[in-house]
Design an enzyme around this catalytic site. Structure first.
Site, PDB file in Angstrom:
ATOM      1  N   HIS A   1      42.692   9.658  49.456  1.00 14.31           N
ATOM      2  CA  HIS A   1      41.245   9.421  49.387  1.00 14.31           C
ATOM      3  C   HIS A   1      40.798   9.146  47.956  1.00 14.31           C
ATOM      4  CE1 HIS A   1      40.069  11.378  53.470  1.00 14.31           C
ATOM      5  NE2 HIS A   1      40.259  10.080  53.577  1.00 14.31           N
TER       6      HIS A   1
ATOM      7  N   HIS B   1      46.197  13.592  48.242  1.00 11.78           N
ATOM      8  CA  HIS B   1      46.128  12.565  49.290  1.00 11.78           C
ATOM      9  C   HIS B   1      45.450  11.312  48.757  1.00 11.78           C
ATOM     10  CE1 HIS B   1      42.296  14.715  49.679  1.00 11.78           C
ATOM     11  NE2 HIS B   1      41.807  13.724  50.406  1.00 11.78           N
TER      12      HIS B   1
ATOM     13  N   HIS C   1      38.144  18.512  57.510  1.00  9.46           N
ATOM     14  CA  HIS C   1      38.102  19.622  56.560  1.00  9.46           C
ATOM     15  C   HIS C   1      38.055  20.910  57.370  1.00  9.46           C
ATOM     16  CE1 HIS C   1      37.271  17.278  52.870  1.00  9.46           C
ATOM     17  NE2 HIS C   1      36.695  16.431  53.702  1.00  9.46           N
TER      18      HIS C   1
ATOM     19  N   HIS D   1      35.763  21.413  45.127  1.00  8.82           N
ATOM     20  CA  HIS D   1      35.449  20.443  46.171  1.00  8.82           C
ATOM     21  C   HIS D   1      34.364  20.966  47.099  1.00  8.82           C
ATOM     22  CE1 HIS D   1      36.172  17.394  49.319  1.00  8.82           C
ATOM     23  NE2 HIS D   1      36.913  16.740  48.441  1.00  8.82           N
TER      24      HIS D   1
ATOM     25  N   ASP E   1      42.211  18.651  50.159  1.00 10.04           N
ATOM     26  CA  ASP E   1      41.369  18.679  51.354  1.00 10.04           C
ATOM     27  C   ASP E   1      42.292  19.060  52.501  1.00 10.04           C
ATOM     28  OD1 ASP E   1      39.448  17.745  49.696  1.00 10.04           O
ATOM     29  OD2 ASP E   1      39.304  15.736  50.583  1.00 10.04           O
TER      30      ASP E   1
ATOM     31  N   HIS F   1      44.179  16.864  57.508  1.00 12.75           N
ATOM     32  CA  HIS F   1      43.246  15.999  56.790  1.00 12.75           C
ATOM     33  C   HIS F   1      43.472  14.504  56.994  1.00 12.75           C
ATOM     34  CE1 HIS F   1      40.012  15.247  54.049  1.00 12.75           C
ATOM     35  NE2 HIS F   1      40.786  14.550  53.233  1.00 12.75           N
TER      36      HIS F   1
ATOM     37  N   ASP G   1      38.267  10.031  46.272  1.00 12.90           N
ATOM     38  CA  ASP G   1      37.793  11.144  45.448  1.00 12.90           C
ATOM     39  C   ASP G   1      38.945  12.014  44.939  1.00 12.90           C
ATOM     40  OD1 ASP G   1      38.038  11.939  48.177  1.00 12.90           O
ATOM     41  OD2 ASP G   1      36.848  13.744  47.807  1.00 12.90           O
ATOM     42  N   HIS G   2      40.193  11.664  45.320  1.00 14.60           N
ATOM     43  CA  HIS G   2      41.353  12.424  44.850  1.00 14.60           C
ATOM     44  C   HIS G   2      42.368  11.571  44.103  1.00 14.60           C
ATOM     45  CE1 HIS G   2      40.271  16.078  47.138  1.00 14.60           C
ATOM     46  NE2 HIS G   2      39.606  15.168  47.843  1.00 14.60           N
TER      47      HIS G   2
END
Ligand SMILES: [Zn+2]
Ligand SMILES: [Zn+2]
Length: 733
Positions: free
Chosen positions: A75, A73, A404, A426, A183, A162, A77-78
């Site tokens: 985000h 996705h 989440h 994660h 996530d 998510h 952090d991804h």
């Protein structure tokens, strides 16, 4: 299914390597290797670090090995280090994500580059706008529920809940199945589907563990608490700050607040702002992808003809410059963890006033202001000048709208998926450790049984290997599947392996079920030719009628005879190639026989006066004389050898086979114009009004056209030249 005996080799172990997101939340990046294939999941950055420190440990892995990279996705952090991977490492794989993820990715990262290059230059040193644009063009998309297969790696995208566009990936390599959750959320919220359970069971589940064994308050309670808090604060003259990532939870909160405002007329004059440079673009994306959202949203869109993202009470602001901060209001602003930017600016401005409220609705990563402020410190540092401390009197609350899973949802999902191996990622070390213990004690009853469940919590750069049994299974297809074998029966057939799939087939079924044929063996023969291109061409044309010239230039001379026999002449060496098979072998053999006789044929000498009309400057000189070369002993030996082989191949064949060969050759020549009689002792060639009656037994043809008669007889003679004399034998019969 049939089990296939095979020696189990070292390749039967799955290697899992975490470059980021191992025992931490942030910079997710995981690698799996199986049977020589490599898949990478996600390429994030860590929101708690800056610059190169925020990246996954890319230097610890040879990224050129990666076949495909799947982004779960949008985000940060991804996904935020994807441009770095694609533009600044030796990565050369293919990248996939869903359509909405790709659409949003572009805006988000554009914003990321902009914001961070103003501040500490986090990403400015890592990649720039051009990198982003280049990378973007090379990203491929995958639809939900569609399966792609690339080089033996099969993967399918499923809804992960998510955020809009978030996907779980079900990957299959050589029979091994892996599910990566990314996530995910199992709660059905206002606009998203909740995460799906894939129809197939994976051997390995790579699962997020963000909230460990925590339990969320239910969605209704969370909404009530949020609206009560907000209502209370603004009625008291306070300002409410809701820091969130610009996309995802922000839109969900807006759906909640917009509805609440419409139900509470006393709030009508209180403004709700969505402040982000991306605000408008984000709303456009959300309006565009309504069809990817859950049934409720789509129903409203369809029947009430209203886009739920056309909010009545929410105004968008590009930046705080146009924000008139006069009184009670609600501001939804990014970033979600108050590291910098708009949300941080408002926090610092509003922190001293106790009437104001801060509500944290998402997950807060270690090392960010969102995490720090939850401890309710009396002062917070200014982000522009860390030496200046700002008093904090505003109220701080945490209401989780985090999309989440909590423990209950996670463990329920794991039950449904029922994998034997679980790799937790994660999650910070403590929640993750607690989740591992909880799962292990839950599955303790299966220990030392076939259903034993293993749980792994690898740290970044740990080398995790999971062994799988070396047994391979083949699918029985076609006629072979008609037989109902008893367990232990041994079956024979051809084992066809394609991208790790094994199928057991009868030879006759090969073409139908595997697209293979049984005649794919390429044959090759080389002989020396001294008489040159034109003569070669002329003699072959005499025999075969039409000979296709594939190349005729300085460097190469290439001919094609009867579709599948090619002749390539380099200097004086002619290479004949064909796909072996009854008819092709016969054609190739006659080609060879012709070539061997060209040099000595009287026709060659006669031809010399005719051929030089088109100008070639090789082998024969310009006054039309054929250069005659004396064959060396060596060449003669080789020719004898080839002739001997031809004879061996055809000399011992039965008459039936030889008739079959003649028929094959005539059919190759005349196609539909040729037919045999019912006894297969002869046939007819009909070209327009001209008809030739052919007798295979004495190798003659009767025809009004002498040219056609000679050609047919020549073909039959050529065919039998190669073999023991057919005619003589038939006469004896
Ligand atoms: Zn996320
Ligand atoms: Zn995440």
């Amino acid at each position: 299914m049939i089990s296939v005996d095979s020696k189990s080799d070292d390749n039967e172990s799955l290697r899992f390597f975490c470059l980021g997101g191992g025992n931490e939340v942030g910079r997710s990046c995981h690698i799996i290797e199986f049977k020589g294939k490599t898949v990478m999941f996600d390429a994030g950055v860590h929101p708690g670090f800056s610059g190169l420190n925020a990246l996954p440990f890319y230097d610890e892995y040879d990224l050129s090995k990666v076949d495909i990279l799947l982004i779960s996705h949008f985000h940060l952090d991804h996904a935020a280090s994807l441009p770095y991977v694609m533009q600044h490492t030796n990565f050369k794989g293919r990248v996939f994500m869903t359509h909405p993820t790709k659409a949003i990715f572009r805006w988000i990262l554009g914003d990321f580059v902009r914001i961070t290059s103003i501040g500490e230059g986090v990403s400015a040193t890592v990649y720039n706008d051009d990198d982003l644009a280049d990378a973007f063009d090379r990203i491929e998309t995958i639809d939900y529920h569609s399966t792609l297969e690339i080089d033996g790696i099969k993967f399918t995208a499923y809804h992960a809940g998510h955020v809009l566009g978030a996907a779980m990936f079900f990957v299959e390599i050589g029979g091994l199945k892996v599910l990566f959750t990314g996530d995910y959320s199992r709660v059905k919220d206002r606009h998203l589907y909740s995460a799906e359970v894939p129809p197939e069971k994976p051997d390995v589940l790579i699962c997020e563990s963000t909230f460990g064994i925590a339990t969320f308050e239910n969605r209704e309670e969370a909404e009530n608490r949020l609206t009560r808090l907000v209502h209370g604060a603004v009625s008291n003259g306070g300002r409410v700050l809701l820091p969130t990532f610009a996309l995802g939870r922000a839109q969900e909160l807006m759906l909640v607040l917009d509805e609440y405002w419409s139900e509470n007329p006393d709030l009508e004059n209180i403004e709700i702002y969505f402040c982000s440079a991306l605000a408008r673009k984000c709303m456009t994306v959300y309006k565009t992808y309504v069809n990817m959202m859950n049934e409720e949203i789509r129903r409203r869109f369809k029947t009430e003809n209203m886009n739920p993202f056309n909010f009545k009470y929410i105004k968008t602001l590009r930046s705080l410059e146009s924000f008139e901060d006069f009184g009670p209001c609600v501001v939804i602003a990014s970033p979600g963890m108050l590291q910098n930017g708009t949300s941080r600016e408002l926090l610092e401005r509003w922190a001293p006033d106790p009437r104001n409220a801060l509500i944290i609705t998402g997950y807060s990563v270690e090392g960010t202001m969102a995490k720090t402020i939850l401890t309710e410190p009396l002062e917070i540092p200014s982000s522009n000048n860390p030496d200046i401390m700002i008093p904090r009197r505003l109220s701080v609350d945490e209401i989780s709208f985090a999309a989440h899973v909590d423990y209950e949802q996670n463990s329920q999902f794991i039950d449904l998926v029922s994998p034997k191996n679980i790799i937790l990622v994660h999650g910070e070390i403590n929640p993750m450790g607690r989740l591992k213990s909880a799962l292990l004690s839950k599955y303790a009853k299966f220990r030392k049984t076939k259903r034993e469940v293993k749980v792994f919590t690898p740290r970044n750069c740990d080398d995790l290997r999971i062994q799988f049994q070396g047994m391979r299974v083949a699918k029985a297809l076609g006629n072979i599947a008609e037989v109902k074998p008893k367990p232990g029966d041994i079956m024979t057939g051809v084992l066809v392996s394609k991208n790790f799939d094994l199928n057991l087939l009868k030879v006759d079924d090969l073409r139908e079920f595997s697209g293979l044929t049984t005649t794919v063996v390429k044959e090759r023969q080389t002989i020396r030719i001294t008489s040159g291109r034109d003569l070669m061409h002329w003699h072959l044309s005499q025999m075969f009628g039409y000979v296709e010239v594939l190349h005729d230039n300085e460097e190469e001379f290439e001919l094609k005879v009867m579709n599948d026999v090619t002749l390539t002449l380099e200097k004086d060496i002619c290479t004949i190639q064909w796909t072996s098979g009854l008819i092709n072998d016969t054609i190739a053999d006659s080609v060879i026989a012709i070539l061997l006789s060209v040099d000595s044929s009287p026709a060659s000498v006669k031809m010399t006066s005719r051929i030089h009309s088109h100008d070639h400057n090789h082998d024969h000189n310009h006054d039309g004389e054929v250069k005659v070369e004396v064959k060396t002993e060596e060449v003669k030996e080789k020719e004898k050898d080839i002739k001997q082989k031809l004879l061996e191949r055809h000399g011992d064949s039965s008459i039936e086979t030889r008739v079959h060969r003649i028929i094959g050759l005539l059919r190759a020549q005349f196609g539909e114009s040729f037919s045999t009689n019912s006894e297969r002792t002869g046939g007819i060639v009909k070209i327009g009004p001209t008809e030739a009656k052919i007798n295979f037994m004495d190798l003659t043809a009767e025809c009004s056209s002498n040219i056609l008669k000679i050609r047919i007889e020549q073909i039959m003679n050529r065919a039998t030249d190669l073999a023991a004399p057919l005619a003589q034998k038939t006469k004896v019969m």
